[in-house]
Design an enzyme around this catalytic site. Sequence first.
Site, PDB file in Angstrom:
ATOM      1  N   ASN A  37     -31.735  34.404 -20.911  1.00  0.00           N
ATOM      2  CA  ASN A  37     -31.323  33.147 -21.571  1.00  0.00           C
ATOM      3  C   ASN A  37     -31.951  33.061 -23.104  1.00  0.00           C
ATOM      4  OD1 ASN A  37     -33.817  32.617 -20.314  1.00  0.00           O
ATOM      5  ND2 ASN A  37     -33.066  30.511 -19.928  1.00  0.00           N
ATOM      6  N   GLU A  62     -43.050  32.172 -14.696  1.00  0.00           N
ATOM      7  CA  GLU A  62     -42.449  31.254 -15.342  1.00  0.00           C
ATOM      8  C   GLU A  62     -41.024  31.311 -14.770  1.00  0.00           C
ATOM      9  OE1 GLU A  62     -43.016  29.062 -17.342  1.00  0.00           O
ATOM     10  OE2 GLU A  62     -44.767  29.410 -18.154  1.00  0.00           O
ATOM     11  N   CYS A 102     -34.256  27.016 -18.067  1.00  0.00           N
ATOM     12  CA  CYS A 102     -34.844  26.840 -16.692  1.00  0.00           C
ATOM     13  C   CYS A 102     -35.373  25.519 -16.690  1.00  0.00           C
ATOM     14  CB  CYS A 102     -36.149  27.823 -16.865  1.00  0.00           C
ATOM     15  SG  CYS A 102     -37.105  27.611 -18.504  1.00  0.00           S
ATOM     16  N   GLU A 136     -47.586  29.103 -20.489  1.00  0.00           N
ATOM     17  CA  GLU A 136     -47.220  29.834 -21.805  1.00  0.00           C
ATOM     18  C   GLU A 136     -47.544  28.795 -22.938  1.00  0.00           C
ATOM     19  OE1 GLU A 136     -43.520  31.760 -20.952  1.00  0.00           O
ATOM     20  OE2 GLU A 136     -44.450  33.595 -21.000  1.00  0.00           O
TER      21      GLU A 136
HETATM   22  P1  NDP Z   1     -34.016  37.328 -12.591  1.00  0.00           P
HETATM   23  O1  NDP Z   1     -34.971  36.562 -11.672  1.00  0.00           O
HETATM   24  O2  NDP Z   1     -32.812  37.877 -11.816  1.00  0.00           O
HETATM   25  O3  NDP Z   1     -34.535  38.395 -13.360  1.00  0.00           O
HETATM   26  C1  NDP Z   1     -35.587  38.247 -14.162  1.00  0.00           C
HETATM   27  C2  NDP Z   1     -36.153  39.563 -14.688  1.00  0.00           C
HETATM   28  O4  NDP Z   1     -36.883  40.365 -13.571  1.00  0.00           O
HETATM   29  C3  NDP Z   1     -35.069  40.513 -15.079  1.00  0.00           C
HETATM   30  O5  NDP Z   1     -35.514  41.259 -16.244  1.00  0.00           O
HETATM   31  C4  NDP Z   1     -34.792  41.496 -14.057  1.00  0.00           C
HETATM   32  O6  NDP Z   1     -34.304  42.574 -14.199  1.00  0.00           O
HETATM   33  C5  NDP Z   1     -36.472  41.557 -13.476  1.00  0.00           C
HETATM   34  N1  NDP Z   1     -36.524  41.690 -12.021  1.00  0.00           N
HETATM   35  C6  NDP Z   1     -35.640  41.635 -10.896  1.00  0.00           C
HETATM   36  N2  NDP Z   1     -36.009  42.245 -10.078  1.00  0.00           N
HETATM   37  C7  NDP Z   1     -37.216  42.590 -10.014  1.00  0.00           C
HETATM   38  C8  NDP Z   1     -38.312  43.111  -9.306  1.00  0.00           C
HETATM   39  N3  NDP Z   1     -38.240  43.476  -8.005  1.00  0.00           N
HETATM   40  N4  NDP Z   1     -39.538  43.723 -10.100  1.00  0.00           N
HETATM   41  C9  NDP Z   1     -39.678  43.560 -11.218  1.00  0.00           C
HETATM   42  N5  NDP Z   1     -38.723  43.106 -11.916  1.00  0.00           N
HETATM   43  C10 NDP Z   1     -37.603  42.608 -11.506  1.00  0.00           C
HETATM   44  O7  NDP Z   1     -33.656  35.896 -13.533  1.00  0.00           O
HETATM   45  P2  NDP Z   1     -32.241  35.890 -14.457  1.00  0.00           P
HETATM   46  O8  NDP Z   1     -32.642  37.025 -15.618  1.00  0.00           O
HETATM   47  O9  NDP Z   1     -31.257  35.913 -13.703  1.00  0.00           O
HETATM   48  O10 NDP Z   1     -32.806  34.662 -15.208  1.00  0.00           O
HETATM   49  C11 NDP Z   1     -32.601  33.500 -14.938  1.00  0.00           C
HETATM   50  C12 NDP Z   1     -33.790  32.763 -14.273  1.00  0.00           C
HETATM   51  O11 NDP Z   1     -35.019  32.719 -15.158  1.00  0.00           O
HETATM   52  C13 NDP Z   1     -33.425  31.424 -13.576  1.00  0.00           C
HETATM   53  O12 NDP Z   1     -34.186  31.168 -12.539  1.00  0.00           O
HETATM   54  C14 NDP Z   1     -34.383  30.624 -14.613  1.00  0.00           C
HETATM   55  O13 NDP Z   1     -34.897  29.292 -14.119  1.00  0.00           O
HETATM   56  C15 NDP Z   1     -35.418  31.508 -14.854  1.00  0.00           C
HETATM   57  N6  NDP Z   1     -36.247  31.250 -16.134  1.00  0.00           N
HETATM   58  C16 NDP Z   1     -37.352  30.537 -16.225  1.00  0.00           C
HETATM   59  C17 NDP Z   1     -38.010  30.129 -17.388  1.00  0.00           C
HETATM   60  C18 NDP Z   1     -39.292  29.792 -17.513  1.00  0.00           C
HETATM   61  O14 NDP Z   1     -40.039  29.763 -18.487  1.00  0.00           O
HETATM   62  N7  NDP Z   1     -39.963  29.075 -16.427  1.00  0.00           N
HETATM   63  C19 NDP Z   1     -37.249  30.222 -18.667  1.00  0.00           C
HETATM   64  C20 NDP Z   1     -35.976  31.102 -18.418  1.00  0.00           C
HETATM   65  C21 NDP Z   1     -35.590  31.455 -17.238  1.00  0.00           C
HETATM   66  P3  NDP Z   1     -32.717  42.574 -14.227  1.00  0.00           P
HETATM   67  O15 NDP Z   1     -32.127  41.447 -14.273  1.00  0.00           O
HETATM   68  O16 NDP Z   1     -32.519  43.627 -15.397  1.00  0.00           O
HETATM   69  O17 NDP Z   1     -32.260  43.394 -13.157  1.00  0.00           O
END
Ligand code: NDP
Length: 485
Positions: free
Chosen positions: A154, A251, A285, A459
């Site tokens: 995002n 996060e 998020c 953060e």
């Molecule tokens: P995901 O949890 O699907 O993915 C996050 C990242 O982790 C991606 O780069 C993904 O790779 C990677 N990933 C997935 N599986 C693994 C694994 N087993 N080991 C290591 N890395 C892995 O989140 P989204 O990208 O769909 O983002 C949305 C989510 O992020 C929402 O839940 C949102 O609330 C949260 N978020 C939290 C924030 C905060 O600051 N608290 C800010 C922004 C978002 P890939 O997707 O390329 O497979």
Amino acid sequence: MTYPTQPTASHFINGAYVEDTSGTPIDVVYPATGEVIATVYAATPAIVDQAIASAKTAQVAWAKMTGTERGRILRRAADIMRERNHDLSVLETFDTGKPYQETSVVDATSGADALEYFGGMAATLTGEHIQLGEDWVYTRREPLGLCVGIGAWNYPTQIACWKGAPALACGNAIVFKPSETTPLCALKVAEILHEAGLPAGLYNVVQGMGEVGGALVSDPRVDKVSLTGSVPTGRKVYAAAAAGIKHVTMELGGKSPMIVFEDADIENAVSGAILGNFYSSGQVCSNGTRVFVHEDIKEAFLARLSARLAGAVIGDPMQVETSFGPMVSERQMNIVLDYIAKGQAEGARLVTGGTRLDRDGFYLQPTVFADVTDDMTIAREEIFGPVMAVLDFTDEDDVLARANDTEFGLAAGVFTRDLARAHRVASGFEAGTCYINTYNDAPVEAPFGGSKASGVGRENSKAAIEHYSQLKSVYVRMGDLEAPF
Ligand code: NDP
């Protein structure tokens, strides 16, 4: 259509772009049209190894530099980011679909803020002196070593900087893996950092899906993992990091409450609800997606909300007047449509929106449900889209208990003119980031992060330094040393 300047290759390692087309191809789709605008290739094990090895080597000399020298480079990078704000904002818009109206004031600018803030702080990092009679202890604030950053889709530029800036300021190296959905922006951050004078190898970007993230997290050469992602991914990454006793920052997601009391300024509360549900098409998020509105003002609130939402300009994200863009991907759009169907099936009242727009790209309408109850799926699960659930309440203690009745604890907001109540409610929230008469501000000076399942660590702010450095205590004896035998 003309596309923004493309990064030259998939990865950025040891100060240069690196390509390896033997990895799985990842198409980058412009969410406003569904067109493929670029292709990158997932990192192979050899690419991951190259990134980690170059970071390990570069970190040793980086940690020996003074904080002033390190900070100067970060601040120079902040200046370059601001100079290139237009191009970076266009790239962010093509990567995510967020309107240029947003990206031009939020993404590269907040990334630059982080580089400037932690650049300024680098020279101030110190240990302390602890006098113990004649003896004394001094502490050294040392880097952790090699940090891995894994980003969500995002805020790809911001996340790349929020992790990179404090890591580098403290003397670490970083390998960053963007989300496969938005792989382009972090490459530009790496390019700019090196243009600003960052020695090669300190900020590396590798592409890939979860398995590349998994390989990075479980590598024994890695000392710290910082993830921005969902709670389910957080559980996996946290467990993998724990196996190697690595430091973590998590996060994660949320289902944050926003409470609007009967004495609130309704226009301000509606503004807060709009900012906390529909900015970035709801893909934030910390969004306050459970909006508890006091029964006495509920209909007035809903009427103003509907009128204001009718003023949203939905369309081409590159037009400056557009204030609401598409979802990041077809997949995310379909997830949100499923939740909208569940809201209707479980008996929530659809006030406005609820459907996909009949045009190219992944466009949903801003959607508001009223008469939502605590047990409905749309009130319990993170939707990560433009869907607001409005719930009724009458009593302060009761609404606070309901607001806290969730596994998440990322953010929470309260709208009221009663000063004592505002602080009482803020103190009662089980959440890492709280707002009084505003929502979703995230200045670099303030700690940001979640409690409960929404995360570990913080953060931004001085607090981030604790998560990217460690203290070494050195005991100094001034006199003779006695031993029992
Ligand atoms: P995901 O949890 O699907 O993915 C996050 C990242 O982790 C991606 O780069 C993904 O790779 C990677 N990933 C997935 N599986 C693994 C694994 N087993 N080991 C290591 N890395 C892995 O989140 P989204 O990208 O769909 O983002 C949305 C989510 O992020 C929402 O839940 C949102 O609330 C949260 N978020 C939290 C924030 C905060 O600051 N608290 C800010 C922004 C978002 P890939 O997707 O390329 O497979």
